[in-house]
Design a protein around this motif. Structure first.
Motif, PDB file in Angstrom:
ATOM      1  N   TYR A   7       0.846  -1.187   0.000  1.00 26.30           N
ATOM      2  CA  TYR A   7       0.000   0.000   0.000  1.00 26.30           C
ATOM      3  C   TYR A   7       0.883   1.238   0.000  1.00 26.30           C
ATOM      4  O   TYR A   7       1.912   1.278   0.671  1.00 26.30           O
ATOM      5  N   VAL A   8       0.472   2.245  -0.756  1.00 21.59           N
ATOM      6  CA  VAL A   8       1.281   3.460  -0.830  1.00 21.59           C
ATOM      7  C   VAL A   8       1.181   4.222   0.486  1.00 21.59           C
ATOM      8  O   VAL A   8       0.172   4.135   1.190  1.00 21.59           O
ATOM      9  N   ARG A   9       2.222   4.957   0.812  1.00 17.87           N
ATOM     10  CA  ARG A   9       2.233   5.715   2.061  1.00 17.87           C
ATOM     11  C   ARG A   9       1.219   6.847   2.022  1.00 17.87           C
ATOM     12  O   ARG A   9       0.910   7.391   0.970  1.00 17.87           O
ATOM     13  N   PHE A  10       0.750   7.215   3.216  1.00 17.57           N
ATOM     14  CA  PHE A  10      -0.301   8.221   3.337  1.00 17.57           C
ATOM     15  C   PHE A  10       0.140   9.567   2.778  1.00 17.57           C
ATOM     16  O   PHE A  10      -0.653  10.285   2.182  1.00 17.57           O
ATOM     17  N   ASP A  11       1.411   9.941   2.979  1.00 20.24           N
ATOM     18  CA  ASP A  11       1.874  11.239   2.503  1.00 20.24           C
ATOM     19  C   ASP A  11       1.813  11.329   0.984  1.00 20.24           C
ATOM     20  O   ASP A  11       1.561  12.401   0.431  1.00 20.24           O
ATOM     21  N   GLU A 196       0.156   2.365  12.501  1.00 18.76           N
ATOM     22  CA  GLU A 196       0.948   1.340  11.815  1.00 18.76           C
ATOM     23  C   GLU A 196       0.952   1.590  10.306  1.00 18.76           C
ATOM     24  O   GLU A 196       1.991   1.477   9.646  1.00 18.76           O
ATOM     25  N   TYR A 197      -0.213   1.956   9.772  1.00 18.55           N
ATOM     26  CA  TYR A 197      -0.272   2.263   8.340  1.00 18.55           C
ATOM     27  C   TYR A 197       0.525   3.528   8.017  1.00 18.55           C
ATOM     28  O   TYR A 197       1.286   3.574   7.048  1.00 18.55           O
ATOM     29  N   LEU A 198       0.361   4.583   8.832  1.00 17.84           N
ATOM     30  CA  LEU A 198       1.074   5.834   8.579  1.00 17.84           C
ATOM     31  C   LEU A 198       2.586   5.625   8.596  1.00 17.84           C
ATOM     32  O   LEU A 198       3.314   6.239   7.813  1.00 17.84           O
ATOM     33  N   LYS A 199       3.057   4.744   9.473  1.00 21.21           N
ATOM     34  CA  LYS A 199       4.504   4.541   9.603  1.00 21.21           C
ATOM     35  C   LYS A 199       5.052   3.554   8.577  1.00 21.21           C
ATOM     36  O   LYS A 199       6.076   3.822   7.933  1.00 21.21           O
ATOM     37  N   VAL A 202       1.345  -0.509   6.305  1.00 23.34           N
ATOM     38  CA  VAL A 202       0.801  -1.849   6.547  1.00 23.34           C
ATOM     39  C   VAL A 202      -0.689  -1.734   6.871  1.00 23.34           C
ATOM     40  O   VAL A 202      -1.088  -0.915   7.697  1.00 23.34           O
ATOM     41  N   ILE A 203      -1.493  -2.553   6.200  1.00 25.82           N
ATOM     42  CA  ILE A 203      -2.927  -2.639   6.506  1.00 25.82           C
ATOM     43  C   ILE A 203      -3.289  -4.118   6.606  1.00 25.82           C
ATOM     44  O   ILE A 203      -3.029  -4.894   5.683  1.00 25.82           O
ATOM     45  N   ARG A 204      -3.878  -4.492   7.691  1.00 25.22           N
ATOM     46  CA  ARG A 204      -4.221  -5.899   7.894  1.00 25.22           C
ATOM     47  C   ARG A 204      -5.349  -6.325   6.961  1.00 25.22           C
ATOM     48  O   ARG A 204      -6.279  -5.559   6.713  1.00 25.22           O
ATOM     49  N   ASP A 205      -5.274  -7.557   6.489  1.00 24.70           N
ATOM     50  CA  ASP A 205      -6.301  -8.067   5.576  1.00 24.70           C
ATOM     51  C   ASP A 205      -7.672  -8.125   6.240  1.00 24.70           C
ATOM     52  O   ASP A 205      -8.690  -7.962   5.573  1.00 24.70           O
ATOM     53  N   ASP A 206      -7.692  -8.360   7.563  1.00 23.08           N
ATOM     54  CA  ASP A 206      -8.975  -8.510   8.258  1.00 23.08           C
ATOM     55  C   ASP A 206      -9.361  -7.261   9.042  1.00 23.08           C
ATOM     56  O   ASP A 206     -10.199  -7.315   9.934  1.00 23.08           O
ATOM     57  N   THR A 207      -8.791  -6.114   8.700  1.00 21.89           N
ATOM     58  CA  THR A 207      -9.061  -4.898   9.472  1.00 21.89           C
ATOM     59  C   THR A 207     -10.529  -4.483   9.391  1.00 21.89           C
ATOM     60  O   THR A 207     -11.175  -4.634   8.353  1.00 21.89           O
ATOM     61  N   ARG A 216      -7.477  -0.168   1.746  1.00 30.64           N
ATOM     62  CA  ARG A 216      -6.997  -1.417   1.132  1.00 30.64           C
ATOM     63  C   ARG A 216      -7.384  -1.483  -0.338  1.00 30.64           C
ATOM     64  O   ARG A 216      -6.659  -2.051  -1.159  1.00 30.64           O
ATOM     65  N   GLU A 217      -8.520  -0.915  -0.691  1.00 29.20           N
ATOM     66  CA  GLU A 217      -8.970  -0.933  -2.081  1.00 29.20           C
ATOM     67  C   GLU A 217      -8.378   0.219  -2.895  1.00 29.20           C
ATOM     68  O   GLU A 217      -7.997   0.036  -4.049  1.00 29.20           O
ATOM     69  N   LYS A 218      -8.295   1.394  -2.292  1.00 30.32           N
ATOM     70  CA  LYS A 218      -7.951   2.593  -3.053  1.00 30.32           C
ATOM     71  C   LYS A 218      -6.459   2.905  -3.068  1.00 30.32           C
ATOM     72  O   LYS A 218      -5.988   3.636  -3.937  1.00 30.32           O
ATOM     73  N   LEU A 219      -5.698   2.389  -2.099  1.00 29.28           N
ATOM     74  CA  LEU A 219      -4.286   2.759  -1.984  1.00 29.28           C
ATOM     75  C   LEU A 219      -3.350   1.585  -2.263  1.00 29.28           C
ATOM     76  O   LEU A 219      -2.183   1.611  -1.869  1.00 29.28           O
ATOM     77  N   ALA A 220      -3.844   0.572  -2.943  1.00 24.07           N
ATOM     78  CA  ALA A 220      -2.998  -0.576  -3.278  1.00 24.07           C
ATOM     79  C   ALA A 220      -2.007  -0.200  -4.369  1.00 24.07           C
ATOM     80  O   ALA A 220      -2.373   0.355  -5.405  1.00 24.07           O
TER      81      ALA A 220
END
Length: 337
Positions: A7-11, A196-199, A202-207, A216-220
């Motif tokens: 996943y791409v970083r938030f920034d 965790e995602y911002l750093k 990482v995004i958990r599959d079951d979040t 998970r859908e838009k930032l892959a």
């Protein structure tokens, strides 16, 4: 890309993807987690404080949004340290107030403002990674007394009410500071999953955390075009390079100051106990030896930083030639890492 970086970083996302209202669920989720209540964004706004400057890799990027309740959200991401940081975020909320009130309007049109600041650098001294600041009025003679509003006229333009009284802080801007580099926890709560995602992207599959399901859908990474993937890789190289350059400059300045301080102290101490001529010779010799030792140590530290950054870039599948360009290592040295 590995599983941890798919996943791409938030920034990056807030520059290129999250300003689109079609992707507002991601921002809504982050705001919902911070405020503790569901938030719906109705508008992504543009103002003088959030123009998109894609060429600026090291400064802040920000998005301003309006919620269904008419409140304003300012989300800012900053990658490098800024001396006047608090004054700047105050200016951002003050500008938003002025934009709301316009010319010759009543103060009652002013809506609540939330300033969410995501910092990718060390800031302040504290044990937490997330901070929340509000304005309260406390008694000067009775320290436990906090001002509350308890009449209908006093509460008229206040956002939230209790059964009998309302807090004035509901009028004033609220500030959230998320210190990404301070987060070292195992993610168990929604705010921890967001950190965790911002750093680490990482995004958990079951979040089930608000916003992260949409992310998970838009930032892959793999769903982006080849051009977008190339721009993202180049952006990450620039971020690593800029951070390495800043840290190197900081460390060099620190080492130089330490060398000068040690040399001066040694010279002064020796001069007080020995004759002037002898003290001068000893001081110069001591200073030279200490300075040379510190410089050699600094050189080793800089080389270590280069290799660590090269490893991070290599883990992100960045081209060897770009890694070599921004770290100064040869292709052979990079391949051997």
């Amino acid at each position: 890309m590995t599983d941890k970086s798919k996943y791409v970083r938030f920034d990056w996302a807030i520059k290129r993807i999250l300003r689109d209202k079609a992707n507002k669920e991601v921002l809504e989720g982050l705001i919902t987690v911070l405020l503790g209540e569901a938030v719906t964004i109705t508008e992504i706004l543009e103002s003088a404080s959030n123009k998109d400057r894609l060429e600026d890799k090291t400064n802040r990027v920000d998005v301003k949004a309006k919620t269904a309740a008419g409140e304003y959200i300012i989300v800012e991401v900053q990658l490098t340290k800024e001396r006047d940081f608090f004054q700047r975020i105050l200016f951002g909320t003050a500008t938003s107030v002025i934009e709301q009130i316009g010319i010759a309007q009543q103060y009652s049109v002013i809506k609540k403002i939330y300033s969410i600041n995501i910092l990718y650098f060390d800031f302040g001294a504290g044990d937490d990674y997330a901070y929340h600041g509000v304005t309260t009025f406390r008694g000067m003679t009775k320290k436990d007394s906090v001002l509350k509003l308890n009449t209908e006229s006093e509460r008229k333009y206040i956002r939230k009410t209790t059964a009998r009284m309302t807090m004035p802080e509901e009028v004033f801007p609220e500030y959230f500071l998320l210190l990404v580099s301070h987060f070292n926890e195992v993610a168990r709560t929604p705010i921890e999953e967001w950190m965790e995602y911002l750093k680490d992207a990482v995004i958990r599959d079951d979040t089930t955390t608000p916003g992260l399901q949409a992310a998970r859908e838009k930032l892959a990474y793999m769903s982006m075009t080849e051009q977008e993937q190339r721009e993202y890789r180049e952006y990450m190289v620039s971020v690593h390079a800029a951070r390495d350059a800043w840290e190197t400059l900081r460390d060099e300045s620190r080492a130089e100051g330490l060398a000068e301080g040690l040399a001066e102290g040694k010279a002064k101490g020796l001069a007080e106990g020995l004759a002037e001529g002898k003290a001068k010779g000893l001081a110069e010799g001591k200073a030279k030896g200490l300075a040379e030792g510190l410089i050699k140590g600094e050189a080793k530290g800089v080389e270590k930083n280069k290799r660590e950054n090269a490893l991070k870039m290599k883990a992100d599948n960045m081209p060897i030639e770009l890694i070599a360009k921004y770290t100064g290592l040869t292709a052979e040295e990079i391949a051997a890492l």
